[in-house]
Design a protein around this motif. Structure first.
Motif, short mmCIF file in Angstrom:
data_model
loop_
_atom_site.label_atom_id
_atom_site.label_comp_id
_atom_site.label_asym_id
_atom_site.label_seq_id
_atom_site.Cartn_x
_atom_site.Cartn_y
_atom_site.Cartn_z
N MET A 1 46.33 -8.44 135.63
CA MET A 1 45.84 -9.65 134.98
C MET A 1 44.41 -9.92 135.44
O MET A 1 44.11 -9.77 136.62
N LYS A 2 43.55 -10.27 134.50
CA LYS A 2 42.17 -10.60 134.83
C LYS A 2 41.81 -11.94 134.20
O LYS A 2 42.08 -12.16 133.03
N PHE A 3 41.23 -12.83 135.00
CA PHE A 3 40.86 -14.16 134.54
C PHE A 3 39.38 -14.17 134.14
O PHE A 3 38.57 -13.49 134.75
N ARG A 4 39.06 -14.98 133.14
CA ARG A 4 37.66 -15.06 132.73
C ARG A 4 36.82 -15.66 133.84
O ARG A 4 35.75 -15.17 134.16
N ASN A 5 37.31 -16.74 134.42
CA ASN A 5 36.61 -17.38 135.54
C ASN A 5 37.61 -18.25 136.30
O ASN A 5 38.79 -18.30 135.96
N ALA B 1 49.06 -22.69 146.22
CA ALA B 1 48.83 -22.29 144.83
C ALA B 1 47.60 -21.39 144.77
O ALA B 1 46.53 -21.76 145.27
N THR B 2 47.74 -20.23 144.16
CA THR B 2 46.63 -19.29 144.04
C THR B 2 46.83 -18.41 142.81
O THR B 2 47.97 -18.06 142.48
N PRO B 3 45.76 -18.06 142.13
CA PRO B 3 45.92 -17.19 140.96
C PRO B 3 46.40 -15.79 141.31
O PRO B 3 47.18 -15.19 140.57
N VAL B 4 45.93 -15.25 142.45
CA VAL B 4 46.24 -13.84 142.74
C VAL B 4 46.46 -13.65 144.24
O VAL B 4 45.79 -14.26 145.08
N ILE B 5 47.43 -12.79 144.56
CA ILE B 5 47.80 -12.49 145.94
C ILE B 5 48.36 -11.08 145.98
O ILE B 5 49.04 -10.65 145.04
N PRO B 6 48.09 -10.30 147.01
CA PRO B 6 48.67 -8.96 147.09
C PRO B 6 50.20 -9.03 147.13
O PRO B 6 50.77 -9.90 147.79
N LYS B 7 50.84 -8.13 146.43
CA LYS B 7 52.30 -8.13 146.37
C LYS B 7 52.92 -8.08 147.76
O LYS B 7 53.94 -8.72 148.03
N GLU B 8 52.29 -7.33 148.66
CA GLU B 8 52.85 -7.16 150.00
C GLU B 8 52.86 -8.44 150.82
O GLU B 8 53.57 -8.54 151.83
N LEU B 9 52.08 -9.45 150.39
CA LEU B 9 52.01 -10.71 151.14
C LEU B 9 52.94 -11.78 150.60
O LEU B 9 53.14 -12.80 151.26
N VAL B 10 53.51 -11.58 149.42
CA VAL B 10 54.26 -12.65 148.77
C VAL B 10 55.40 -13.15 149.64
O VAL B 10 55.55 -14.36 149.87
N THR B 11 56.23 -12.26 150.13
CA THR B 11 57.38 -12.68 150.93
C THR B 11 56.96 -13.43 152.19
O THR B 11 57.53 -14.48 152.53
N ASP B 12 55.93 -12.93 152.88
CA ASP B 12 55.45 -13.60 154.09
C ASP B 12 54.93 -14.99 153.78
O ASP B 12 55.20 -15.95 154.53
N MET B 13 54.18 -15.14 152.69
CA MET B 13 53.63 -16.45 152.36
C MET B 13 54.72 -17.41 151.92
O MET B 13 54.63 -18.62 152.17
N PHE C 1 51.97 -18.61 142.12
CA PHE C 1 50.88 -17.67 141.83
C PHE C 1 51.04 -17.13 140.42
O PHE C 1 52.10 -17.29 139.78
N LEU C 2 49.99 -16.47 139.94
CA LEU C 2 50.00 -15.90 138.59
C LEU C 2 50.15 -14.39 138.60
O LEU C 2 50.74 -13.81 137.68
N ASP C 3 49.60 -13.73 139.61
CA ASP C 3 49.62 -12.26 139.64
C ASP C 3 49.73 -11.80 141.09
O ASP C 3 49.09 -12.37 141.98
N ALA C 4 50.53 -10.75 141.31
CA ALA C 4 50.69 -10.16 142.64
C ALA C 4 50.61 -8.64 142.51
O ALA C 4 51.62 -7.95 142.54
N PRO C 5 49.41 -8.11 142.35
CA PRO C 5 49.25 -6.66 142.13
C PRO C 5 49.57 -5.83 143.37
O PRO C 5 49.36 -6.27 144.50
N GLU C 6 50.06 -4.63 143.14
CA GLU C 6 50.35 -3.71 144.23
C GLU C 6 49.07 -3.03 144.74
O GLU C 6 49.01 -2.63 145.90
#
Length: 212
Positions: free
Chosen positions: A1-5, A157-169, A177-182
């Motif tokens: 996912m990519k946000f315009r701004n 609340a954040t638009p993007v976060i690494p997938k590996e951090l989701v459980t810890d956070m 969040f909106l996207d959690a890319p690997e």
């Protein structure tokens, strides 16, 4: 996912926070980039907007390598594994932390011109917003500092976060969040426009949000 701004990301994120609408909410942004995201959330929630500051503590051999974080009120969160591995002395952490706290307090005074005293958080739902989470150190430090002030709930609340951090956070606080890319590399890669947010822009958005 990519946000315009950041503003677009904020509007999208606000739609995911509907469960908190109608509560006694205050939105706190991590400056500078978190403010445009948080502004849209504050508008949707009809909530006040303010800032919360935390800075990473860089290692003595590489300032970009985070060994922890410190908040504007002096709360320090350290990565004990890194401290032990690199034999980093507590004196170094203390010296760097004190300087960062001084810098943050000065910047807060500059950013909060016209806003008066920092709002009371006791019993409120506090949504802490950044434009992206890369390591989690800064956000965790901010959450712990805010939690000490007695809010009813703290939400990340954040638009993007690494997938590996989701459980810890999610163990730290409820996470939206909106996207959690690997293949996460840097927050900026998920925005088409990712220019620096100026102090003037931050002041303007905060005054707008709190006069709406």
């Amino acid at each position: 996912m990519k946000f315009r701004n950041r503003r677009e990301a904020g509007r999208m994120l606000a739609q995911q926070l509907g469960a908190y609408k109608g509560q006694d909410v205050i939105v706190l942004a991590i400056p500078m980039g978190g403010v445009p995201v948080a502004y849209e959330i504050a508008l949707e929630m009809r909530a006040p907007l303010d800032v919360v500051m935390a800075k990473k503590i860089g290692a003595p051999f590489n300032p970009e390598f985070a060994i922890g974080a410190v908040t504007w009120n002096g709360a320090v969160l350290l990565d004990e594994d890194s401290m032990e591995k690199w034999k980093i002395p507590n004196e170094y952490v203390g010296e760097v932390s004190r300087k960062l706290v001084r810098d943050m307090k000065e910047q807060l005074d500059t950013l909060r011109v016209g806003l008066g005293d920092f709002p009371k958080l006791y019993g409120r739902t506090v949504i802490i917003v950044d434009d992206g989470i890369a390591t989690g150190n800064t956000m965790i430090a901010a959450v712990e500092a805010i939690r000490d002030q007695g809010p009813a709930d703290v939400v990340i609340a954040t638009p993007v976060i690494p997938k590996e951090l989701v459980t810890d956070m999610e163990l730290v606080a409820p996470l939206v969040f909106l996207d959690a890319p690997e293949d996460f590399e840097a927050v900026g890669q998920y925005y088409e426009e990712f220019e620096m947010t100026s102090e003037d822009a931050v002041r303007g958005l905060m005054l707008l949000a709190n006069s709406a």
